[in-house]
Design a protein around this motif. Structure first.
Motif, PDB file in Angstrom:
ATOM      1  N   THR A  15       1.150   5.275  -0.184  1.00 13.27           N
ATOM      2  CA  THR A  15       0.388   6.485   0.075  1.00 13.27           C
ATOM      3  C   THR A  15       1.272   7.697  -0.154  1.00 13.27           C
ATOM      4  N   GLN A  31      -3.586  10.228  -1.260  1.00  8.16           N
ATOM      5  CA  GLN A  31      -4.119   9.156  -2.100  1.00  8.16           C
ATOM      6  C   GLN A  31      -3.276   7.900  -1.934  1.00  8.16           C
ATOM      7  N   SER A  32      -3.944   6.736  -1.915  1.00 10.25           N
ATOM      8  CA  SER A  32      -3.250   5.458  -1.765  1.00 10.25           C
ATOM      9  C   SER A  32      -3.556   4.547  -2.937  1.00 10.25           C
ATOM     10  N   THR A  51       2.529  11.220   0.585  1.00 11.31           N
ATOM     11  CA  THR A  51       2.506  12.062   1.774  1.00 11.31           C
ATOM     12  C   THR A  51       2.981  13.484   1.491  1.00 11.31           C
ATOM     13  N   LYS A 105       0.872  -1.164   0.000  1.00 14.76           N
ATOM     14  CA  LYS A 105       0.000   0.000   0.000  1.00 14.76           C
ATOM     15  C   LYS A 105       0.912   1.216   0.000  1.00 14.76           C
ATOM     16  N   LEU A 126      -0.496   7.848  -8.509  1.00 11.10           N
ATOM     17  CA  LEU A 126      -0.717   8.814  -7.440  1.00 11.10           C
ATOM     18  C   LEU A 126      -0.825  10.215  -8.029  1.00 11.10           C
TER      19      LEU A 126
END
Length: 60
Positions: A7, A33-34, A9, A5, A28
């Motif tokens: 994400t 958002q992941s 940042t 996963k 992304l």
């Protein structure tokens, strides 16, 4: 097979072009958002390229 996963940042603005392209290749577009990807060397390498912009977790 394990999955990753990833994400976002931090923003890719102001970064190198290859880092911005890598974020887009991962799918992304926004901070927070992941995406979930298979744990393959290709995706590990992409995550390492933008390690300062993303958080990576292993999920099942």
């Amino acid at each position: 097979m394990a999955r990753l996963k990833i994400t976002q940042t931090k923003s890719g603005i102001g970064g190198k072009q290859n880092q911005r392209d890598t974020l887009r290749s991962l799918g992304l577009h926004k901070i927070g958002q992941s995406v979930v990807k298979d744990d393959k060397p290709e995706f590990r390498g992409m995550a390492n390229t933008v390690a300062h912009l993303v958080k990576v977790e292993e999920v099942d």
